[in-house]
Enzyme design. Sequence first.
Site, PDB file in Angstrom:
ATOM      1  CG  ASP A 118      -1.982  -1.050   1.193  1.00 56.23           C
ATOM      2  OD1 ASP A 118      -2.372  -1.451   0.081  1.00 56.23           O
ATOM      3  OD2 ASP A 118      -2.427  -1.492   2.273  1.00 56.23           O
ATOM      4  CE1 TYR A 128       4.836  -6.413   3.237  1.00 56.50           C
ATOM      5  CE2 TYR A 128       4.370  -8.773   3.092  1.00 56.50           C
ATOM      6  CZ  TYR A 128       4.353  -7.501   2.527  1.00 56.50           C
ATOM      7  OH  TYR A 128       3.853  -7.322   1.256  1.00 56.50           O
TER       8      TYR A 128
END
Length: 315
Positions: A60, A126
Amino acid sequence: MVRYLLLFSYVGTRFSGSQRQAAYDVKRIIVSTVQDVIEEGLLKLRSRTQPRVFLASRTDAGVHALCSAGHVDLVHFADNKYYHQDAVTYILNKHCEDNDHALRILRTLIVPDSFNCRFNAKSRTYVYRIAIQLVDPLAGLSKDVVPPYTRKASQTPLFETDRLAVVSPPFDIDAAKKACSLFLGTHNFTSFMKKPAADELFPRNPVRFMQVADLSPGTGFLGEHNPFKSNLEYWDFTFRSSGFLQRQVRRMVGTVIAVARGKLTLDQVQYMLDNPSHDSWMKMNVGHSEADGLYLKDIEYDEKGRLPSSIEGLI
Protein backbone atom coordinates in the site's frame (compact mmCIF):
# COMPACT_ATOMS: atom_id res chain seq x y z
CA MET A 1 12.12 -12.75 -25.71
CA VAL A 2 14.04 -12.87 -22.44
CA ARG A 3 12.47 -12.85 -18.98
CA TYR A 4 14.21 -10.79 -16.30
CA LEU A 5 13.77 -10.89 -12.55
CA LEU A 6 14.23 -7.49 -10.95
CA LEU A 7 15.15 -7.26 -7.27
CA PHE A 8 14.57 -3.79 -5.87
CA SER A 9 14.07 -1.70 -2.75
CA TYR A 10 12.13 1.51 -2.26
CA VAL A 11 11.03 4.08 0.28
CA GLY A 12 7.26 4.06 0.02
CA THR A 13 6.55 7.52 1.44
CA ARG A 14 6.07 9.25 -1.91
CA PHE A 15 4.59 6.30 -3.78
CA SER A 16 0.86 5.64 -3.95
CA GLY A 17 1.55 1.94 -3.64
CA SER A 18 3.50 -0.63 -5.62
CA GLN A 19 0.93 -1.60 -8.24
CA ARG A 20 -0.41 0.75 -10.90
CA GLN A 21 -3.62 2.43 -9.77
CA ALA A 22 -6.71 3.03 -11.87
CA ALA A 23 -7.68 6.17 -9.96
CA TYR A 24 -5.71 9.35 -9.31
CA ASP A 25 -4.80 9.78 -5.66
CA VAL A 26 -4.87 13.48 -4.79
CA LYS A 27 -3.68 12.82 -1.24
CA ARG A 28 -0.14 11.84 -2.29
CA ILE A 29 2.55 14.36 -3.19
CA ILE A 30 3.73 12.11 -5.98
CA VAL A 31 1.09 9.72 -7.29
CA SER A 32 3.43 7.40 -9.23
CA THR A 33 3.49 3.78 -8.20
CA VAL A 34 6.57 1.56 -8.05
CA GLN A 35 5.35 -0.25 -11.16
CA ASP A 36 4.96 3.07 -13.02
CA VAL A 37 8.54 4.13 -12.25
CA ILE A 38 10.13 0.83 -13.29
CA GLU A 39 8.15 0.56 -16.52
CA GLU A 40 8.95 4.17 -17.38
CA GLY A 41 12.66 3.43 -16.93
CA LEU A 42 12.47 0.27 -19.05
CA LEU A 43 11.20 2.33 -22.00
CA LYS A 44 14.75 3.68 -22.33
CA LEU A 45 15.88 0.21 -23.48
CA ARG A 46 13.68 0.51 -26.61
CA SER A 47 12.42 -3.06 -26.33
CA ARG A 48 10.28 -4.28 -29.20
CA THR A 49 7.60 -5.12 -26.68
CA GLN A 50 5.89 -2.73 -24.31
CA PRO A 51 7.48 -3.47 -20.90
CA ARG A 52 4.97 -4.67 -18.34
CA VAL A 53 6.25 -5.50 -14.88
CA PHE A 54 4.56 -8.21 -12.81
CA LEU A 55 5.11 -7.79 -9.08
CA ALA A 56 5.78 -10.54 -6.57
CA SER A 57 4.07 -8.66 -3.75
CA ARG A 58 1.81 -5.62 -3.58
CA THR A 59 2.21 -2.92 -0.96
CA ASP A 60 0.00 0.00 0.00
CA ALA A 61 0.90 3.68 -0.13
CA GLY A 62 3.59 4.54 2.41
CA VAL A 63 4.84 0.96 2.86
CA HIS A 64 8.54 0.37 2.20
CA ALA A 65 10.51 -2.54 0.74
CA LEU A 66 13.99 -3.71 1.65
CA CYS A 67 13.85 -6.25 -1.16
CA SER A 68 10.88 -6.82 -3.43
CA ALA A 69 10.76 -8.52 -6.82
CA GLY A 70 9.12 -8.31 -10.20
CA HIS A 71 9.59 -9.92 -13.60
CA VAL A 72 9.39 -8.46 -17.10
CA ASP A 73 9.77 -9.79 -20.65
CA LEU A 74 11.99 -7.82 -23.05
CA VAL A 75 12.85 -8.22 -26.73
CA HIS A 76 16.01 -6.44 -27.87
CA PHE A 77 15.51 -3.90 -30.64
CA ALA A 78 18.34 -5.57 -32.63
CA ASP A 79 18.06 -9.09 -34.03
CA ASN A 80 19.72 -11.95 -32.14
CA LYS A 81 20.66 -9.82 -29.17
CA TYR A 82 19.53 -9.50 -25.59
CA TYR A 83 19.94 -6.94 -22.83
CA HIS A 84 22.68 -7.80 -20.37
CA GLN A 85 21.25 -7.97 -16.87
CA ASP A 86 23.80 -5.46 -15.52
CA ALA A 87 22.80 -3.00 -18.24
CA VAL A 88 19.16 -3.28 -17.18
CA THR A 89 20.16 -2.56 -13.58
CA TYR A 90 22.22 0.47 -14.62
CA ILE A 91 19.55 1.99 -16.89
CA LEU A 92 16.84 1.67 -14.25
CA ASN A 93 18.98 3.08 -11.44
CA LYS A 94 20.06 5.98 -13.67
CA HIS A 95 16.40 6.70 -14.41
CA CYS A 96 15.51 6.69 -10.71
CA GLU A 97 18.45 8.92 -9.82
CA ASP A 98 17.71 11.43 -12.60
CA ASN A 99 14.06 11.68 -11.59
CA ASP A 100 14.52 11.65 -7.80
CA HIS A 101 12.67 8.37 -7.28
CA ALA A 102 13.41 6.65 -3.96
CA LEU A 103 13.82 3.28 -5.66
CA ARG A 104 16.93 1.21 -6.36
CA ILE A 105 17.42 -1.94 -8.41
CA LEU A 106 19.52 -4.29 -6.30
CA ARG A 107 20.11 -6.88 -8.98
CA THR A 108 18.71 -8.14 -12.30
CA LEU A 109 18.66 -11.85 -13.14
CA ILE A 110 17.77 -13.73 -16.31
CA VAL A 111 15.25 -16.45 -15.46
CA PRO A 112 13.40 -19.18 -17.42
CA ASP A 113 10.33 -18.13 -19.40
CA SER A 114 8.21 -20.27 -17.09
CA PHE A 115 9.34 -18.41 -13.99
CA ASN A 116 6.71 -16.27 -12.28
CA CYS A 117 7.90 -13.97 -9.50
CA ARG A 118 4.55 -14.16 -7.71
CA PHE A 119 3.53 -17.79 -8.06
CA ASN A 120 7.03 -19.23 -7.60
CA ALA A 121 7.41 -17.38 -4.31
CA LYS A 122 7.59 -19.74 -1.36
CA SER A 123 7.20 -17.14 1.37
CA ARG A 124 7.19 -13.42 2.07
CA THR A 125 8.60 -11.74 5.17
CA TYR A 126 7.41 -8.40 6.54
CA VAL A 127 8.92 -6.33 9.34
CA TYR A 128 7.06 -3.63 11.25
CA ARG A 129 9.16 -1.16 13.29
CA ILE A 130 7.93 0.60 16.41
CA ALA A 131 9.55 2.88 18.98
CA ILE A 132 8.03 2.64 22.46
CA GLN A 133 8.19 5.74 24.61
CA LEU A 134 9.19 5.02 28.17
CA VAL A 135 7.62 8.33 29.22
CA ASP A 136 5.06 10.26 27.16
CA PRO A 137 6.06 13.96 27.38
CA LEU A 138 2.67 15.00 25.98
CA ALA A 139 0.55 12.82 28.24
CA GLY A 140 -0.96 15.76 30.12
CA LEU A 141 -2.02 17.67 26.99
CA SER A 142 -5.43 17.16 25.39
CA LYS A 143 -6.09 16.65 21.68
CA ASP A 144 -7.41 20.20 21.52
CA VAL A 145 -4.00 21.52 22.55
CA VAL A 146 -1.91 19.03 20.57
CA PRO A 147 -3.71 17.63 17.48
CA PRO A 148 -2.93 13.98 16.56
CA TYR A 149 -0.72 14.93 13.58
CA THR A 150 1.32 17.41 15.64
CA ARG A 151 1.60 14.84 18.43
CA LYS A 152 2.93 12.24 15.99
CA ALA A 153 5.44 14.66 14.45
CA SER A 154 6.75 15.84 17.81
CA GLN A 155 7.22 12.31 19.13
CA THR A 156 8.95 10.80 16.10
CA PRO A 157 12.75 11.23 15.83
CA LEU A 158 13.48 13.46 12.83
CA PHE A 159 15.55 10.90 10.96
CA GLU A 160 12.90 8.23 11.57
CA THR A 161 10.08 10.30 10.07
CA ASP A 162 7.80 8.05 7.99
CA ARG A 163 10.01 5.06 8.88
CA LEU A 164 8.36 3.73 12.04
CA ALA A 165 5.43 4.13 14.43
CA VAL A 166 5.86 5.68 17.88
CA VAL A 167 3.83 3.98 20.61
CA SER A 168 3.00 5.68 23.92
CA PRO A 169 3.24 3.85 27.25
CA PRO A 170 2.16 1.61 28.85
CA PHE A 171 3.38 -1.29 26.71
CA ASP A 172 3.55 -4.85 28.07
CA ILE A 173 6.19 -6.72 26.02
CA ASP A 174 5.26 -10.14 27.40
CA ALA A 175 1.58 -9.62 26.54
CA ALA A 176 2.57 -8.48 23.04
CA LYS A 177 4.64 -11.61 22.46
CA LYS A 178 1.76 -13.81 23.64
CA ALA A 179 -0.56 -12.02 21.23
CA CYS A 180 1.90 -12.60 18.37
CA SER A 181 2.01 -16.32 19.11
CA LEU A 182 -1.74 -16.58 18.55
CA PHE A 183 -1.21 -15.87 14.85
CA LEU A 184 1.15 -18.83 14.35
CA GLY A 185 -0.12 -21.77 12.32
CA THR A 186 -3.03 -22.02 9.91
CA HIS A 187 -5.91 -19.55 10.36
CA ASN A 188 -8.66 -17.85 8.45
CA PHE A 189 -7.51 -14.20 8.59
CA THR A 190 -10.73 -12.62 7.29
CA SER A 191 -11.01 -10.53 10.48
CA PHE A 192 -7.59 -9.02 9.72
CA MET A 193 -8.01 -8.18 6.04
CA LYS A 194 -9.49 -5.14 4.38
CA LYS A 195 -13.12 -5.76 3.47
CA PRO A 196 -13.17 -6.69 -0.25
CA ALA A 197 -15.21 -4.65 -2.68
CA ALA A 198 -18.70 -5.93 -3.38
CA ASP A 199 -17.91 -6.31 -7.09
CA GLU A 200 -14.59 -8.15 -6.58
CA LEU A 201 -14.57 -10.96 -9.14
CA PHE A 202 -11.86 -13.19 -7.68
CA PRO A 203 -11.77 -12.91 -3.87
CA ARG A 204 -8.55 -14.23 -2.32
CA ASN A 205 -8.45 -17.25 -0.06
CA PRO A 206 -8.24 -15.85 3.51
CA VAL A 207 -6.68 -19.02 4.94
CA ARG A 208 -2.96 -18.59 5.52
CA PHE A 209 -0.20 -20.50 7.30
CA MET A 210 1.82 -18.14 9.49
CA GLN A 211 5.37 -19.47 9.82
CA VAL A 212 6.76 -16.61 11.92
CA ALA A 213 5.01 -14.09 14.17
CA ASP A 214 7.50 -12.52 16.51
CA LEU A 215 8.47 -9.36 18.39
CA SER A 216 12.17 -8.73 18.99
CA PRO A 217 14.42 -5.80 20.02
CA GLY A 218 15.25 -3.44 17.16
CA THR A 219 17.59 -0.52 16.54
CA GLY A 220 17.05 3.12 15.70
CA PHE A 221 18.77 5.20 13.05
CA LEU A 222 22.14 6.26 14.54
CA GLY A 223 20.61 5.25 17.84
CA GLU A 224 23.81 5.60 19.85
CA HIS A 225 24.11 9.23 18.77
CA ASN A 226 20.48 10.18 19.47
CA PRO A 227 20.36 12.55 22.48
CA PHE A 228 16.86 11.28 23.34
CA LYS A 229 17.65 7.58 23.01
CA SER A 230 17.00 7.00 26.72
CA ASN A 231 13.27 7.60 26.22
CA LEU A 232 12.80 5.22 23.30
CA GLU A 233 12.90 1.44 22.96
CA TYR A 234 12.92 0.07 19.43
CA TRP A 235 11.14 -3.18 18.64
CA ASP A 236 10.54 -5.10 15.39
CA PHE A 237 7.56 -7.25 14.52
CA THR A 238 8.40 -10.03 12.03
CA PHE A 239 5.79 -12.00 10.09
CA ARG A 240 6.48 -14.70 7.51
CA SER A 241 3.87 -16.53 5.43
CA SER A 242 3.36 -17.81 1.89
CA GLY A 243 1.20 -14.75 1.28
CA PHE A 244 -0.63 -11.94 3.02
CA LEU A 245 -4.02 -10.31 2.59
CA GLN A 246 -4.48 -6.57 2.14
CA ARG A 247 -3.92 -4.70 5.42
CA GLN A 248 -3.34 -8.02 7.23
CA VAL A 249 0.06 -7.18 8.74
CA ARG A 250 -0.99 -3.68 9.77
CA ARG A 251 -4.14 -5.02 11.44
CA MET A 252 -2.21 -7.74 13.26
CA VAL A 253 0.28 -5.16 14.52
CA GLY A 254 -2.53 -2.84 15.59
CA THR A 255 -4.13 -5.73 17.46
CA VAL A 256 -0.91 -6.69 19.27
CA ILE A 257 -0.28 -3.07 20.26
CA ALA A 258 -3.82 -2.85 21.63
CA VAL A 259 -3.16 -5.95 23.76
CA ALA A 260 0.17 -4.57 24.98
CA ARG A 261 -1.51 -1.32 26.01
CA GLY A 262 -4.35 -3.07 27.85
CA LYS A 263 -7.06 -2.10 25.37
CA LEU A 264 -7.68 -5.65 24.14
CA THR A 265 -7.39 -9.09 25.72
CA LEU A 266 -5.83 -12.27 24.37
CA ASP A 267 -9.28 -13.87 24.45
CA GLN A 268 -10.60 -11.13 22.17
CA VAL A 269 -7.78 -11.75 19.70
CA GLN A 270 -8.59 -15.45 19.76
CA TYR A 271 -12.25 -14.58 19.17
CA MET A 272 -11.35 -12.74 15.96
CA LEU A 273 -9.40 -15.79 14.76
CA ASP A 274 -12.16 -18.22 15.73
CA ASN A 275 -14.90 -16.03 14.22
CA PRO A 276 -13.33 -14.74 11.00
CA SER A 277 -15.41 -11.89 9.64
CA HIS A 278 -15.35 -8.16 9.04
CA ASP A 279 -17.93 -7.83 11.82
CA SER A 280 -15.53 -9.40 14.32
CA TRP A 281 -12.93 -6.78 13.47
CA MET A 282 -15.40 -3.90 13.72
CA LYS A 283 -16.73 -5.24 17.01
CA MET A 284 -13.29 -4.93 18.64
CA ASN A 285 -12.75 -1.40 17.28
CA VAL A 286 -8.97 -1.84 17.14
CA GLY A 287 -7.80 0.09 14.09
CA HIS A 288 -4.83 -0.87 11.94
CA SER A 289 -1.34 0.51 12.43
CA GLU A 290 0.14 3.17 10.16
CA ALA A 291 1.84 2.30 6.89
CA ASP A 292 5.06 4.12 7.85
CA GLY A 293 6.54 1.31 9.94
CA LEU A 294 5.91 -1.55 7.50
CA TYR A 295 8.67 -3.07 5.33
CA LEU A 296 8.61 -5.94 2.87
CA LYS A 297 11.88 -7.56 3.94
CA ASP A 298 12.39 -10.60 1.76
CA ILE A 299 10.82 -13.04 -0.72
CA GLU A 300 11.85 -16.67 -0.69
CA TYR A 301 11.69 -18.88 -3.79
CA ASP A 302 11.69 -22.64 -4.19
CA GLU A 303 14.13 -24.59 -6.35
CA LYS A 304 11.74 -24.60 -9.32
CA GLY A 305 12.53 -20.93 -9.78
CA ARG A 306 16.22 -21.84 -10.25
CA LEU A 307 17.12 -19.18 -7.72
CA PRO A 308 18.91 -19.25 -4.38
CA SER A 309 16.52 -20.14 -1.57
CA SER A 310 16.28 -16.51 -0.46
CA ILE A 311 16.57 -13.18 -2.22
CA GLU A 312 18.31 -11.95 0.90
CA GLY A 313 21.34 -14.04 -0.04
CA LEU A 314 21.77 -12.20 -3.33
CA ILE A 315 22.25 -8.72 -1.92
